[in-house]
Design a protein around this motif. Sequence first.
Motif, PDB file in Angstrom:
ATOM      1  N   SER A  66       0.837  -1.203   0.000  1.00 38.05           N
ATOM      2  CA  SER A  66       0.000   0.000   0.000  1.00 38.05           C
ATOM      3  C   SER A  66       0.865   1.244   0.000  1.00 38.05           C
ATOM      4  CB  SER A  66      -0.932   0.005   1.219  1.00 38.05           C
ATOM      5  OG  SER A  66      -0.180   0.056   2.410  1.00 38.05           O
ATOM      6  N   ARG A  94       0.338   5.941  -0.467  1.00 33.72           N
ATOM      7  CA  ARG A  94      -0.586   7.063  -0.642  1.00 33.72           C
ATOM      8  C   ARG A  94       0.144   8.233  -1.251  1.00 33.72           C
ATOM      9  NH1 ARG A  94      -4.069   7.803   3.356  1.00 33.72           N
ATOM     10  NH2 ARG A  94      -4.055  10.050   3.477  1.00 33.72           N
ATOM     11  N   THR A 129      -0.344  12.399  -1.622  1.00 33.50           N
ATOM     12  CA  THR A 129      -1.115  13.525  -1.111  1.00 33.50           C
ATOM     13  C   THR A 129      -1.138  14.660  -2.132  1.00 33.50           C
ATOM     14  OG1 THR A 129       0.820  14.422   0.013  1.00 33.50           O
ATOM     15  CG2 THR A 129      -0.610  12.977   1.298  1.00 33.50           C
ATOM     16  N   LEU A 146      -8.096   1.960  -5.096  1.00 35.03           N
ATOM     17  CA  LEU A 146      -7.679   3.360  -5.027  1.00 35.03           C
ATOM     18  C   LEU A 146      -8.843   4.157  -4.464  1.00 35.03           C
ATOM     19  CD1 LEU A 146      -6.443   2.176  -8.008  1.00 35.03           C
ATOM     20  CD2 LEU A 146      -5.218   4.303  -7.684  1.00 35.03           C
ATOM     21  N   ASP A 187      -8.852   9.717   0.196  1.00 37.41           N
ATOM     22  CA  ASP A 187      -8.918   9.727   1.653  1.00 37.41           C
ATOM     23  C   ASP A 187      -8.415  11.091   2.117  1.00 37.41           C
ATOM     24  OD1 ASP A 187      -8.981   9.054   4.347  1.00 37.41           O
ATOM     25  OD2 ASP A 187      -7.106   7.930   4.275  1.00 37.41           O
ATOM     26  N   ALA A 208      -5.570  12.892   0.021  1.00 36.70           N
ATOM     27  CA  ALA A 208      -4.662  11.891  -0.543  1.00 36.70           C
ATOM     28  C   ALA A 208      -5.448  10.818  -1.286  1.00 36.70           C
ATOM     29  CB  ALA A 208      -3.839  11.240   0.564  1.00 36.70           C
ATOM     30  N   VAL A 209      -4.740  10.082  -2.110  1.00 35.96           N
ATOM     31  CA  VAL A 209      -5.289   8.869  -2.708  1.00 35.96           C
ATOM     32  C   VAL A 209      -4.551   7.707  -2.058  1.00 35.96           C
ATOM     33  CG1 VAL A 209      -5.546   7.494  -4.810  1.00 35.96           C
ATOM     34  CG2 VAL A 209      -5.896   9.974  -4.899  1.00 35.96           C
ATOM     35  N   ALA A 210      -5.303   6.839  -1.400  1.00 35.41           N
ATOM     36  CA  ALA A 210      -4.742   5.636  -0.774  1.00 35.41           C
ATOM     37  C   ALA A 210      -4.814   4.502  -1.793  1.00 35.41           C
ATOM     38  CB  ALA A 210      -5.534   5.282   0.474  1.00 35.41           C
ATOM     39  N   ILE A 211      -3.710   3.794  -1.939  1.00 33.66           N
ATOM     40  CA  ILE A 211      -3.600   2.737  -2.953  1.00 33.66           C
ATOM     41  C   ILE A 211      -3.209   1.437  -2.264  1.00 33.66           C
ATOM     42  CG2 ILE A 211      -2.426   2.005  -5.066  1.00 33.66           C
ATOM     43  CD1 ILE A 211      -1.626   5.073  -5.325  1.00 33.66           C
ATOM     44  N   THR A 212      -3.967   0.372  -2.547  1.00 30.61           N
ATOM     45  CA  THR A 212      -3.618  -0.957  -2.043  1.00 30.61           C
ATOM     46  C   THR A 212      -3.634  -1.932  -3.210  1.00 30.61           C
ATOM     47  OG1 THR A 212      -4.625  -0.480   0.102  1.00 30.61           O
ATOM     48  CG2 THR A 212      -4.224  -2.797  -0.416  1.00 30.61           C
ATOM     49  N   ALA A 237       0.494   5.262  -8.225  1.00 35.71           N
ATOM     50  CA  ALA A 237       0.763   6.579  -7.626  1.00 35.71           C
ATOM     51  C   ALA A 237       1.360   7.534  -8.658  1.00 35.71           C
ATOM     52  CB  ALA A 237       1.699   6.438  -6.426  1.00 35.71           C
TER      53      ALA A 237
END
Length: 123
Positions: free
Chosen positions: A17, A19, A21, A75, A78, A81-85, A108
């Motif tokens: 994961s 992120r 911002t 995606l 949050d 930011a964009v949180a990516i897993t 990202a």
Amino acid sequence: MVDVGAKPETARLAIASGRITMAAATAKAVRAGQDRPRATCLGIARVAGIQAAKRAADWIPLCHPLRLTGVDLDLRVDGDAVAITATVRAFDRSGVEMEALAAVTAAALTVYEHVQGESTAAW
């Protein structure tokens, strides 16, 4: 490159994961899907992440090419930011950590590429 020929093929799973911002206004545009006229930034980033997972051995010297059985990218906006897993699966002789990390990195970078022109002050 490490010889993994004698290792048995087993189910492999890796989750990575990260992120990225940005300015609150940029994150709001991404959340609303207003960042691009034809496709959303997050949709494009998801495809980029999947492609990167499939091509990790081309990015990373001495990384084994693997037969992936699944790649999932989540995606989410949050806050600012964009949180990516990324979740990557394979049935092979080597782990899929590099593939999961490549997926997050490419996603990202794609988010950054697609929103950087939204506002000079966004970053």
